[in-house]
Design an enzyme around this catalytic site. Structure first.
Site, PDB file in Angstrom:
ATOM      1  N   VAL A  94       3.637  -5.426   2.783  1.00 26.00           N
ATOM      2  CA  VAL A  94       3.136  -6.254   3.874  1.00 26.00           C
ATOM      3  C   VAL A  94       3.610  -7.685   3.644  1.00 26.00           C
ATOM      4  O   VAL A  94       3.474  -8.237   2.539  1.00 26.00           O
ATOM      5  CB  VAL A  94       1.592  -6.220   3.941  1.00 26.00           C
ATOM      6  N   LYS A 151       3.942  -5.071   8.420  1.00 29.52           N
ATOM      7  CA  LYS A 151       3.886  -3.942   7.487  1.00 29.52           C
ATOM      8  C   LYS A 151       5.184  -3.166   7.605  1.00 29.52           C
ATOM      9  O   LYS A 151       5.482  -2.599   8.670  1.00 29.52           O
ATOM     10  CB  LYS A 151       2.665  -3.072   7.800  1.00 29.52           C
ATOM     11  N   ASP A 201     -10.244   6.809   7.104  1.00 30.55           N
ATOM     12  CA  ASP A 201      -9.837   6.134   5.870  1.00 30.55           C
ATOM     13  C   ASP A 201     -10.516   4.770   5.751  1.00 30.55           C
ATOM     14  O   ASP A 201      -9.881   3.757   5.478  1.00 30.55           O
ATOM     15  CB  ASP A 201      -8.323   5.971   5.821  1.00 30.55           C
ATOM     16  N   GLY A 233       0.828  -1.195   0.000  1.00 30.40           N
ATOM     17  CA  GLY A 233       0.000   0.000   0.000  1.00 30.40           C
ATOM     18  C   GLY A 233       0.859   1.240   0.000  1.00 30.40           C
ATOM     19  O   GLY A 233       2.076   1.185  -0.222  1.00 30.40           O
ATOM     20  N   GLY A 234       0.219   2.396   0.244  1.00 35.88           N
ATOM     21  CA  GLY A 234       0.952   3.651   0.242  1.00 35.88           C
ATOM     22  C   GLY A 234       1.987   3.724   1.341  1.00 35.88           C
ATOM     23  O   GLY A 234       2.982   4.434   1.234  1.00 35.88           O
TER      24      GLY A 234
END
Length: 950
Positions: free
Chosen positions: A635, A649, A745, A630-631
């Site tokens: 992971v 992560k 989010d 992800g941003g």
């Protein structure tokens, strides 16, 4: 070496001081040692305990430490109270607490303490109040607490305690209040608790209890409140012996998986509140007349049949009668309200929706104070029914308006002439009297009513009379209904005759003492209360709670000072030089070895991993271990030495945004614990690396499943359960977290699925804490912040105003619901899912865009779910439901599905067989059709901050 020498010097000086103080009638040295041990186990970021190493605890006004004014028979002072309410403390409770020989009150409420409750507390035989609620304690309740034979009140609610209720609690022969609610306590309810003849309040709601309801509890002849909501007594019946409770005021057994019939409770002469909703009760409702004191009867969401008892017409105090979602038949008595004397603040809500009621006895003409709901009954097919659209709408109506007056309206044109922390007293007999208030957070934990306005004046008189104040000296600044509780913010003002326009210090201490020692006279109607905060601002901000006014004589002070001053000056000078040199050398070493970009830290209760441990768990971050990106970073799936599988992560190197999210997520997740939130196992902040270690979710993200990456397809019932799980997690963030959290989010890729497809909300890097209390004691409605989030999920109002609220999360969750319905992305090829679904709905083509991978589904449930989703996505935040409304509606839709969890053919429609009308999606705007707001005005009042009508 230097550290040991410094410690030896400090110890020598401290010993000299202790010897001097011992000669001057000071606190028992064992208890001084215990207090210092307590402090050493705690993390005190606000430095509330900074004076806990200065002088003597009982003589030098140590914060939160209270002692009697006279010494004991051994010539020492002894600590009687430790009151550390709401001080932002974290860490653990020290076992040395068991060394206090005369302690009466132990209060650590509303902090962030972790670990288990020390069994040594069971040694404090004198203890009367043990107040540990509102923390993060884990583990089981120690059996040793059963040794507290003088205990009056045990509050450990709103923690994470597991295990069973110890049978040893039957030995708490003097306890009146057992508040064990909102934990994870499991197993059977011990019948042995029925031996506690003094018990008044038994609160065990919101746990994981199972087994059966002990019939022996009817022997608790002093019991006023029995509250066991939201447990799982599967197959258990309500014992008929419960009709023998002689003093019971409130019986609340909501959502406990109870079966069988409702016992005759007419012999409980003081019964005021009865909630047996959301069970599997069957048979007819007993026709015998209940207590005339009844305010609330909630039997909704059961399998009851037969007629509505005519005895309900003889309840003059009734304000809520909920019989909806049963199988009741026969007539609706049009005179249920005949014996109620309505005034401006009185109301009656009668909810009979979704039964088999076919006609009305008498003329249906309810007063304006009565809300009657008949939707979903055959009676609504009667074209002669007056006000048919009002009574028969499936959507609940609005709450009655509340009157609000403010005697200071003319005074507010100019600010108080004294100072910013002063204000005009709202009900002052002296016009525009300006004074400094005390601000108090206060909550009724189990009131015997569902609607507060009719009882505000009575509550005002109840508090002020015991505080020895006039009614005008108290103002209920605001209050809010919270799932059966009422949270409020009070202001107390000095008398108009006080020339200083403020309370003096001794009066502040007196008032606080009354609140913190639970000496208010018992009131069964208002039930138990809890103090949330006692805020000192303005002229009170420098006041500390300890033994204020307890002073040592001048002669003794002279002896102590003369004996200690020479050595104190010399040793302090030497120690200062040594410590400064050692600290400077230590800092130089650290500065050489620490990468400048790291954000090192230590958080209690969260496991730390070294880089080597994490690399070993992931086979040195082998590409085969990678499960996502992800941003924030990549992971990986990892396996710890104990074979625990985790998700790791790993932040992108040098990412400033990653650093902020890293710190934010650890701080939040270290104190957030819920079955529908992803758990933080630990973190690594080592070798310029920042990594978060979570529980592993083997079924990945919801987005993966909706995109067809999973091997199976999600049925409608599976999607509904996922929606409910996510909603419950967000509801916890908004209402149970302390302080509440705005996620900011929420999206399909941040909803993860475990091995059983249970939904868990993840990724708190962008989350924000709800704001603290404002000056006037009210809760601000929003956080002003730069806009962050994912396009397509961001609340349009937040995008325009930069004002983040709980309704911003509701909008984002609504988008996820639409994804569950359609399988579409939030934004795809320039198309916004909210706009697309609205257009399809308005065109009557909603079913044409339902996800084909869902298979068969009941179209009526689809309609309701779609209506709920679109209401969540309303452009106007005030028209969106609260999270409690969302959860309740999802639970109702699930109950409409066949119990097997699959959709039977008689309720199944394929896409082409029926179209969803546009009215169903916009029923909240006044049109007919399905409704998201099951509980209507009641539910909305639970979620609405209301201003006192006084």
């Amino acid at each position: 070496m230097w550290g040991m020498r410094i410690f030896d010097c400090v110890f020598a000086v401290s010993w000299c001081y202790l010897v001097l103080f011992a000669a001057a009638r000071v606190t028992d040295p064992t208890e001084v040692h215990a207090l210092l041990a307590v402090k050493s186990y705690l993390d005190d970021p606000m430095q509330h305990l900074r004076n806990w190493n200065k002088g003597d605890p009982c003589r030098s006004n140590w914060t939160g430490v209270l002692c009697p004014a006279t010494v004991g028979t051994d010539g020492h002072f002894h600590v009687q109270e430790i009151q550390l309410l709401n001080m932002n403390l974290s860490g653990l409770l020290a076992p040395e607490l068991g060394q206090f020989s005369q302690l009466l009150v132990l209060d650590f409420m509303w902090n962030n303490l972790t670990g288990s409750i020390p069994k040594e507390i069971g040694n404090i035989s004198t203890l009367k109040l043990l107040l540990l609620n509102g923390n993060k304690f884990t583990g089981s309740l120690p059996d040793e607490l059963g040794n507290l034979s003088n205990l009056n009140r045990l509050q450990v609610d709103q923690n994470e305690i597991s295990g069973q209720v110890p049978k040893s609690f039957a030995n708490l022969s003097r306890v009146k209040h057992l508040h064990l609610n909102n934990n994870s306590i499991s197993g059977n309810l011990p019948p042995e608790l029925s031996k506690i003849s003094s018990l008044v309040h038994l609160l065990l709601d919101n746990n994981d209890l199972s087994g059966f309801l002990p019939p022996e509890f009817s022997n608790l002849q002093n019991l006023r409140i029995l509250q066991l909501d939201n447990n799982n007594f599967g197959g258990s019946e309500i014992p008929h012996s419960y009709s023998n409770f002689s003093k019971l005021v409130k019986l609340s057994l909501r959502n406990c998986s109870l079966q069988g019939s409702i016992p005759d409770l007419s012999r409980i002469v003081n019964l005021t509140f009865l909630d047996l909703s959301q069970n599997h009760l069957s048979g007819t409702i007993p026709s015998n007349k209940l207590s005339e004191k009844m305010t609330t009867i909630d039997l909704s969401d059961n399998q009851l049949d037969g007629p509505i008892p005519r005895s309900f017409s003889d309840l003059p105090q009734l304000e809520t009668l909920s019989l909806d979602n049963n199988h009741l038949n026969g007539s609706v008595p049009a005179n249920i309200w005949q014996n109620i004397s309505f005034n401006g603040s009185t109301r009656l809500v009668i909810d009979l929706r979704n039964n088999s009621l076919s006609n009305i006895t008498g003329v249906l003409n309810p007063p304006v104070n009565v809300t009657l709901r008949l939707g979903g009954n055959p009676i609504c097919n009667n074209s002669n029914l007056p006000k048919k659209g009002v009574f028969c709408a499936l959507e609940a109506g609005e709450d009655l308006p509340m009157n609000s007056t403010n005697s200071t309206v003319d005074c507010q044109k100019q600010s108080c002439p004294i100072a910013d922390s002063y204000e005009y007293v709202p009900a002052s007999p002296l016009r525009c009297f300006c004074a400094a208030p005390l601000r108090i957070g206060y909550r009724l934990k189990s009131p015997s009513f569902t609607y507060f306005p009719p009882y505000i004046d009575q509550f005002d008189l109840y508090l002020t009379s015991y505080l020895n104040m006039d009614p005008y000296q108290m103002s209920i600044e605001s209050y809010i209904h919270e799932q059966g509780r009422i949270k409020m913010y009070l202001k107390l003002y000095p008398r108009v005759s006080d020339p200083s326009n403020r309370f003096n210090d001794s009066e502040v201490l007196r008032i606080r003492g009354l609140f913190t020692t639970w000496t208010f006279p018992p009131n069964d109607f208002f039930g138990p209360y809890e103090l949330l905060n006692f805020t000192l601002l303005g002229p009170y901000s420098n006041l500390h709670f300890g033994n204020e006014g307890l002073r040592i004589s001048k002669g003794i002070w002279a002896a102590i000072i003369l004996g200690a001053i020479a050595s104190a000056v010399a040793t302090t000078t030497i120690l200062t030089i040594l410590i400064a040199r050692h600290h400077a050398r230590h800092q130089r070493v650290l500065s050489r070895n620490r990468p400048s970009s790291r954000a090192s830290m230590k958080i209690d209760g969260v496991k730390t991993f070294t880089f080597k441990e994490v690399a070993l768990a992931t086979e040195n971050f082998n590409s085969s271990s990678k499960v996502g990106q992800g941003g924030y970073g990549k992971v990986y799936k990892g396996t710890l030495p104990d074979r625990t599988i985790v998700a790791i992560k790993r932040a992108e190197e040098g990412s400033l945004q990653g650093q902020k999210e890293f710190l934010n997520e650890i701080k939040l997740l270290s104190r957030l614990h819920h079955r529908n939130l992803v758990s933080l196992v630990g973190y690594c902040d080592d070798e310029a690396e920042q990594m978060l270690v979570y529980e592993f979710m083997p079924n990945g993200t919801l987005r993966d499943w909706l995109s067809g990456k999973a091997k199976e397809n999600l049925t409608f019932s599976m999607r509904l359960c996922i929606a409910l799980g996510a909603a419950k997690g967000i509801l916890y963030l908004h209402t149970e977290a302390n302080p509440p959290v705005f996620h900011r989010d929420i999206k399909a890729s941040n909803i993860l699925l475990d091995s059983k497809l249970n939904a868990k909300v993840a990724d708190f890097g962008l989350s924000r804490l709800a704001p603290a209390l404002e000056e006037e004691g009210t809760v601000p409605h929003h956080v002003s912040t730069i806009v962050r989030g994912t396009p397509g999920y961001v609340d349009p109002e937040y995008l325009l105003t930069h004002k983040l609220t709980d309704k911003s999360d509701v909008y984002s969750l609504g988008v996820v619901f639409l994804e569950l319905l359609t399988g579409m992305h939030a934004i795809s090829h320039g198309k916004n899912i909210v706009r697309e679904v609205k257009m399809a709905c308005q065109s009557g083509l909603m079913l044409s865009i339902i996800d084909s991978k869902m298979g068969a589904y009941p179209s009526d449930c689809i309609e309701i779910f779609a209506s709920l989703a679109l209401c969540c996505c309303n452009d106007k935040p005030e028209k969106r439901p609260s999270m409690i409304d969302v959860v309740r509606e999802l639970e109702r839709i699930l109950k409409m599905l066949p119990e097997t969890g699959t959709v039977s053919s008689e309720f199944t429609y394929m896409h082409s067989s029926k179209s969803l009308s546009s009215s169903s999606s916009y029923s909240h705007q006044g049109q007919t059709g399905s409704s998201w707001n099951v509980l209507g005005s009641d539910a909305m009042s639970d979620a609405t901050l209301a201003v006192s009508p006084r």
